[in-house]
Design a protein around this motif. Structure first.
Motif, PDB file in Angstrom:
ATOM      1  N   MET A   1      23.939 -38.954   6.566  1.00  0.00           N
ATOM      2  CA  MET A   1      24.433 -38.986   5.212  1.00  0.00           C
ATOM      3  C   MET A   1      25.223 -37.909   4.782  1.00  0.00           C
ATOM      4  O   MET A   1      24.567 -36.861   4.944  1.00  0.00           O
ATOM      5  N   ILE A   6      29.004 -40.919   0.382  1.00  0.00           N
ATOM      6  CA  ILE A   6      28.242 -41.403  -0.559  1.00  0.00           C
ATOM      7  C   ILE A   6      29.429 -41.575  -1.887  1.00  0.00           C
ATOM      8  O   ILE A   6      30.203 -40.862  -2.145  1.00  0.00           O
ATOM      9  N   HIS A   9      29.432 -40.123  -7.849  1.00  0.00           N
ATOM     10  CA  HIS A   9      28.816 -38.902  -7.990  1.00  0.00           C
ATOM     11  C   HIS A   9      29.940 -37.548  -7.550  1.00  0.00           C
ATOM     12  O   HIS A   9      29.277 -36.738  -7.153  1.00  0.00           O
ATOM     13  N   LYS A  13      28.456 -33.930  -6.596  1.00  0.00           N
ATOM     14  CA  LYS A  13      28.610 -33.485  -5.105  1.00  0.00           C
ATOM     15  C   LYS A  13      29.539 -32.063  -4.973  1.00  0.00           C
ATOM     16  O   LYS A  13      29.256 -31.254  -4.431  1.00  0.00           O
ATOM     17  N   GLY A  38      21.828 -43.449  -6.462  1.00  0.00           N
ATOM     18  CA  GLY A  38      22.193 -42.752  -5.105  1.00  0.00           C
ATOM     19  C   GLY A  38      21.689 -41.402  -5.237  1.00  0.00           C
ATOM     20  O   GLY A  38      22.061 -40.307  -4.304  1.00  0.00           O
ATOM     21  N   LYS A  39      20.678 -40.941  -6.056  1.00  0.00           N
ATOM     22  CA  LYS A  39      20.253 -39.641  -6.062  1.00  0.00           C
ATOM     23  C   LYS A  39      19.463 -39.127  -4.936  1.00  0.00           C
ATOM     24  O   LYS A  39      19.895 -37.964  -4.501  1.00  0.00           O
ATOM     25  N   LEU A  41      20.312 -40.205  -1.918  1.00  0.00           N
ATOM     26  CA  LEU A  41      21.134 -39.943  -0.809  1.00  0.00           C
ATOM     27  C   LEU A  41      21.782 -38.481  -1.162  1.00  0.00           C
ATOM     28  O   LEU A  41      21.951 -37.909   0.123  1.00  0.00           O
ATOM     29  N   SER A 194      23.251 -50.373 -10.012  1.00  0.00           N
ATOM     30  CA  SER A 194      22.430 -49.712  -9.004  1.00  0.00           C
ATOM     31  C   SER A 194      22.794 -50.346  -7.615  1.00  0.00           C
ATOM     32  O   SER A 194      22.779 -51.516  -7.355  1.00  0.00           O
ATOM     33  N   PHE A 195      23.352 -49.509  -6.642  1.00  0.00           N
ATOM     34  CA  PHE A 195      23.510 -49.686  -5.357  1.00  0.00           C
ATOM     35  C   PHE A 195      22.594 -50.545  -4.553  1.00  0.00           C
ATOM     36  O   PHE A 195      22.572 -51.452  -3.787  1.00  0.00           O
ATOM     37  N   LYS A 196      21.317 -49.787  -4.879  1.00  0.00           N
ATOM     38  CA  LYS A 196      20.349 -50.251  -4.196  1.00  0.00           C
ATOM     39  C   LYS A 196      19.823 -51.754  -4.403  1.00  0.00           C
ATOM     40  O   LYS A 196      19.818 -52.401  -3.306  1.00  0.00           O
TER      41      LYS A 196
END
Ligand SMILES: [Zn+2]
Length: 323
Positions: A1, A6, A9, A13, A38-39, A41, A194-196
């Motif tokens: 990763m 990602i 964000h 980053k 994604g926190k 990640l 939410s990607f998850k």
């Protein structure tokens, strides 16, 4: 990763990239923002960059690969054990952090769900934050940062994360999952940024099963007792996704309420079910819709209170069916 892989964000980053370049990594960070965006990640990408042999998070060296496989000996993950993070867990962590790194230059600790510290554990952690060891990094992740001790918050460099805007998420989902624009928009709306959720197990629920579940729900009539109990059984059997299923029902009746009030179709969640929506709209009044939404709300409330799930779902469906 890596940071580059990602999505979104960008601001966060860039802040971390600059800190890496200038070797100004803080001793502790607090990544705050909604779950599933994604926190974690980003935290792992930061860890990888710090442990990488080339210092870039190359992805190819031994340390990078260990980070990716979750078996780097200098990274420690701390999650809530049951409902809370307990003092024994913090003590074990303190012991770890007091030792030299085994392989890299850093020891890194990732604490997910940091709002779950019990008071004793929180105080112990505070001590660690007040006396940082060289070459250690603690990253706290939390969707409820206000639940943390203010003294913990103030010892961390805070980095707020936001949900991706819906149009951007729609675009990315359409591209990654090869979905039609309508399907991607449905998925983006239901997963709430939410990607998850969108990429995980909920994808099938949101796109395929949603239609089946709504069909079963809408087929109920005042006299249909057995189908009602059958549907309640089906909901209860799916306890991992039950909250999401109720959210699906809520989104459907909210859509109907929007249409009742003459809102534009672009505001709908169930863009792929317009025919069903308009058919149902004829059978509902604003008042029946509100009653159904209230019954769903009560159902969710009871689930949170850990009451008998079966009973809660049966009562919820009966109330909806009677409205
Ligand atoms: Zn590397």
């Amino acid at each position: 990763m890596t940071f580059a892989s990602i999505i979104g964000h960008d601001r966060q980053k860039n802040i971390l990239r600059r800190a890496l370049e200038n070797r100004r990594i803080a001793h502790a960070y607090l990544f705050e923002g909604p779950d599933g965006i994604g926190k974690r990640l980003v935290a792992l990408a930061l860890a990888r960059a710090l442990l990488c042999q080339s210092g870039q998070g190359c992805g190819d060296c031994g340390p990078c690969r260990k980070v990716d496989h979750n078996n780097h000996p200098d990274i420690h993950l701390l999650d809530a054990d049951g409902a809370t993070i307990k003092i024994d867990q913090v003590r074990a962590l303190q012991k770890e952090l007091s030792l030299r790194p085994l392989e890299g230059r850093y020891k890194i600790c990732l604490i997910d769900g940091a709002e779950q510290f019990n008071p004793a554990a929180a105080n112990a952690l505070l001590k660690t934050l007040e006396e940082p060891q060289p070459n250690t990094l603690i990253i706290l992740l939390s969707s409820q940062p206000e639940a943390l001790l203010s003294t913990i918050r103030s010892r961390c460099q805070r980095l707020p994360f936001q949900r991706l805007p819906k149009p951007r998420l729609t675009e990315i989902l359409a591209d990654r999952l090869e979905l039609s624009e309508t399907e991607a928009a449905v998925l983006a709306a239901l997963s709430d940024g939410s990607f998850k959720k969108a990429l995980g197990q909920n994808k099938e629920l949101y796109l395929e099963r949603r239609r089946e579940l709504l069909r079963s729900l809408l087929a109920l009539s005042p006299g249909s007792t057995i189908p009602l109990f059958k549907l309640a059984d089906e909901l209860v059997a799916d306890k991992d996704q039950l909250v999401e299923i109720l959210e699906i029902f809520q989104a459907f009746f909210r859509d109907l309420l929007l249409l009742k009030h003459g809102r534009p179709e672009t505001e709908l969640v169930n863009l792929d079910m317009k025919e069903t929506l308009y058919r149902q709209l004829k059978k509902e009044t604003a008042s029946t819709l509100l009653q159904k939404l209230q019954a769903l709300d009560a159902g969710r409330y009871h689930l949170q209170r850990n009451v008998n799930r079966q009973l809660a779902m049966e009562i919820m469906l009966m109330r909806m069916n009677a409205a």
